[in-house]
Design an enzyme around this catalytic site. Structure first.
Site, PDB file in Angstrom:
ATOM      1  N   THR A 100     -31.594  20.812  -8.711  1.00  0.00           N
ATOM      2  CA  THR A 100     -32.527  21.318  -7.697  1.00  0.00           C
ATOM      3  C   THR A 100     -31.722  21.587  -6.433  1.00  0.00           C
ATOM      4  OG1 THR A 100     -34.340  20.002  -8.595  1.00  0.00           O
ATOM      5  CG2 THR A 100     -34.584  20.800  -6.338  1.00  0.00           C
ATOM      6  N   LYS A 175     -39.382  25.622  -7.870  1.00  0.00           N
ATOM      7  CA  LYS A 175     -39.199  24.159  -7.785  1.00  0.00           C
ATOM      8  C   LYS A 175     -39.614  23.653  -6.395  1.00  0.00           C
ATOM      9  CE  LYS A 175     -37.671  19.968  -8.689  1.00  0.00           C
ATOM     10  NZ  LYS A 175     -38.002  19.048  -9.744  1.00  0.00           N
TER      11      LYS A 175
HETATM   12  P1  NAP Z   1     -27.915  11.363 -10.823  1.00  0.00           P
HETATM   13  O1  NAP Z   1     -28.314  10.410 -11.897  1.00  0.00           O
HETATM   14  O2  NAP Z   1     -27.556  10.806  -9.481  1.00  0.00           O
HETATM   15  O3  NAP Z   1     -26.727  12.253 -11.356  1.00  0.00           O
HETATM   16  C1  NAP Z   1     -26.069  13.154 -10.521  1.00  0.00           C
HETATM   17  C2  NAP Z   1     -24.944  13.780 -11.320  1.00  0.00           C
HETATM   18  O4  NAP Z   1     -24.258  14.706 -10.481  1.00  0.00           O
HETATM   19  C3  NAP Z   1     -23.896  12.764 -11.782  1.00  0.00           C
HETATM   20  O5  NAP Z   1     -23.413  13.171 -13.034  1.00  0.00           O
HETATM   21  C4  NAP Z   1     -22.809  12.922 -10.707  1.00  0.00           C
HETATM   22  O6  NAP Z   1     -21.525  12.515 -11.126  1.00  0.00           O
HETATM   23  C5  NAP Z   1     -22.865  14.413 -10.501  1.00  0.00           C
HETATM   24  N1  NAP Z   1     -22.304  14.854  -9.228  1.00  0.00           N
HETATM   25  C6  NAP Z   1     -22.851  14.730  -7.991  1.00  0.00           C
HETATM   26  N2  NAP Z   1     -22.060  15.301  -7.062  1.00  0.00           N
HETATM   27  C7  NAP Z   1     -21.004  15.827  -7.739  1.00  0.00           C
HETATM   28  C8  NAP Z   1     -19.858  16.558  -7.325  1.00  0.00           C
HETATM   29  N3  NAP Z   1     -19.658  16.886  -6.040  1.00  0.00           N
HETATM   30  N4  NAP Z   1     -18.966  16.926  -8.272  1.00  0.00           N
HETATM   31  C9  NAP Z   1     -19.185  16.610  -9.577  1.00  0.00           C
HETATM   32  N5  NAP Z   1     -20.236  15.940 -10.034  1.00  0.00           N
HETATM   33  C10 NAP Z   1     -21.142  15.539  -9.120  1.00  0.00           C
HETATM   34  O7  NAP Z   1     -29.078  12.437 -10.539  1.00  0.00           O
HETATM   35  P2  NAP Z   1     -30.195  13.037 -11.501  1.00  0.00           P
HETATM   36  O8  NAP Z   1     -31.450  12.255 -11.339  1.00  0.00           O
HETATM   37  O9  NAP Z   1     -29.628  13.220 -12.865  1.00  0.00           O
HETATM   38  O10 NAP Z   1     -30.478  14.445 -10.768  1.00  0.00           O
HETATM   39  C11 NAP Z   1     -29.699  15.596 -11.024  1.00  0.00           C
HETATM   40  C12 NAP Z   1     -30.456  16.827 -10.468  1.00  0.00           C
HETATM   41  O11 NAP Z   1     -31.742  16.897 -11.114  1.00  0.00           O
HETATM   42  C13 NAP Z   1     -30.736  16.751  -8.959  1.00  0.00           C
HETATM   43  O12 NAP Z   1     -30.606  18.022  -8.385  1.00  0.00           O
HETATM   44  C14 NAP Z   1     -32.181  16.260  -8.908  1.00  0.00           C
HETATM   45  O13 NAP Z   1     -32.855  16.662  -7.711  1.00  0.00           O
HETATM   46  C15 NAP Z   1     -32.759  16.938 -10.132  1.00  0.00           C
HETATM   47  N6  NAP Z   1     -33.970  16.293 -10.684  1.00  0.00           N
HETATM   48  C16 NAP Z   1     -34.017  14.941 -10.869  1.00  0.00           C
HETATM   49  C17 NAP Z   1     -35.174  14.367 -11.396  1.00  0.00           C
HETATM   50  C18 NAP Z   1     -35.289  12.864 -11.622  1.00  0.00           C
HETATM   51  O14 NAP Z   1     -36.393  12.392 -11.916  1.00  0.00           O
HETATM   52  N7  NAP Z   1     -34.206  12.096 -11.529  1.00  0.00           N
HETATM   53  C19 NAP Z   1     -36.265  15.179 -11.742  1.00  0.00           C
HETATM   54  C20 NAP Z   1     -36.165  16.555 -11.580  1.00  0.00           C
HETATM   55  C21 NAP Z   1     -35.012  17.108 -11.043  1.00  0.00           C
HETATM   56  P3  NAP Z   1     -21.100  10.952 -11.056  1.00  0.00           P
HETATM   57  O15 NAP Z   1     -21.649  10.342 -12.303  1.00  0.00           O
HETATM   58  O16 NAP Z   1     -19.627  10.971 -11.001  1.00  0.00           O
HETATM   59  O17 NAP Z   1     -21.739  10.389  -9.803  1.00  0.00           O
END
Ligand code: NAP
Length: 299
Positions: A100, A175
């Site tokens: 997102t 979104k």
């Molecule tokens: P998360 O568990 O915090 O995972 C984030 C991922 O991004 C991890 O793999 C992290 O790597 C990687 N990352 C972040 N910054 C980076 C960078 N600069 N370079 C390389 N890798 C990087 O988050 P998530 O919940 O999966 O969310 C991911 C996306 O989906 C976001 O945009 C969020 O808004 C969206 N989303 C989430 C949900 C939800 O319920 N969680 C629902 C809908 C949409 P590391 O493992 O090394 O930290």
């Protein structure tokens, strides 16, 4: 599906990306994956995925590459960084961004990738970690029709409702609409619960009857009982909702559109985050009402 697509990549194996990549693997695709913290790829590698040492290396291996990282600068880093996707991509690659992020930046990234024959689709999702695990996400897709048609069978593996909403960037606009609607419904649920509590009305009964009528919402039915029980475990974290509402605020400012409901929801969530609650679930918005109204939901 175009039977030719079998080599699929996934970059960003967080709460959302890991189960989405796992579902693509279980569907029979040859998966090449990368995560900044390599340990998070262990389960996927154990199940048969190949771990690459950079996003560029993933891009060099696959026909379709998914990205799912935190925010706009993070997507830019994995696409255009020193070892980013653009370094390894061959013409014809389709990149699907499930993160997102900002819609305008997405359009800029698409233009830069198009210069080397790579198509970017924005495909943010709704449905949370449970939807990611079950493959039941709602996916809002922006980009050219032919590329969307080509990858739709892959999207069908990770989502239940796949909607092509327009050209690239429109997925992210959609979104933002989703987050505005969520924020407003959550605020309505919190205020209804506060009113019930201050008047001694049974919260669960209120949620049941109001939730079944015209005021029903996912937020009231699913998060209402958690608010009533002081259960603040995430689900969807306040810090991430604040990230999304900042994206909304940028868009609204660019549109000169006063989205007062979203702005108020952001203020309540920011107040909870300021008191250390950023990693709580969004239902902890109720804490802001508790403080303002000098009551607690659970007593
Ligand atoms: P998360 O568990 O915090 O995972 C984030 C991922 O991004 C991890 O793999 C992290 O790597 C990687 N990352 C972040 N910054 C980076 C960078 N600069 N370079 C390389 N890798 C990087 O988050 P998530 O919940 O999966 O969310 C991911 C996306 O989906 C976001 O945009 C969020 O808004 C969206 N989303 C989430 C949900 C939800 O319920 N969680 C629902 C809908 C949409 P590391 O493992 O090394 O930290």
């Amino acid at each position: 599906m175009d039977e030719a697509i079998r080599k699929v990549g996934y970059v960003g194996l967080g709460i959302m990306g890991e189960p989405m990549a796992m579902n693509l693997l279980k569907a029979g695709n040859a998966m090449t994956v990368w995560n900044r913290t390599p340990g998070k790829a262990e389960t996927l590698v154990g199940a048969g995925a190949t771990l690459a040492d950079s996003p560029a290396a993933v891009a060099a291996e696959v026909e379709v590459l998914f990205v799912n990282v935190t925010d706009t600068p993070d997507v830019e880093a994995v696409l255009f960084g020193e070892q980013g996707v653009a370094r390894g991509a061959e013409p014809g690659l389709i990149v699907i961004d499930n993160s997102t992020i900002n819609a305008g930046a997405t359009q800029d990234f698409a233009q830069r990738l198009a210069g080397q024959g790579v198509t970017l689709l924005d495909a943010p999702v709704s449905g949370g970690d449970i939807g990611a695990q079950r493959g039941t996400l709602s996916i809002m897709v922006g980009g050219p029709e032919d590329a969307v048609a080509k990858v739709r069978p892959l999207l069908d593996v990770i989502g239940k409702s796949i909607t092509h909403v327009g050209p690239v960037g429109m997925g992210q606009v959609c979104k933002s609409c989703n987050q505005v609607a969520c924020a407003g419904a959550l605020m309505g649920a919190c205020e209804a619960l506060a009113l019930a509590k201050r008047n001694g009305l049974d919260l669960d009964k209120m949620i049941e009857v109001v939730g079944a009528g015209a005021a029903g919402s996912w937020q009231l039915s699913n998060l209402g009982p958690k608010i009533a029980a002081d259960d603040h475990a995430p689900g969807f974290m306040i810090d991430y909702m604040l990230k999304d509402l900042a994206i909304v605020a940028d868009l609204a400012r660019a549109n000169q559109l006063p989205l007062s409901g979203a702005a108020l929801a952001e203020a309540y969530l920011r107040a909870v985050a300021a008191q250390g609650g950023g990693r709580l679930g969004t239902q902890a918005m109720g804490q802001a009402l508790e403080r303002l109204g000098a009551f607690t939901f659970s007593d």
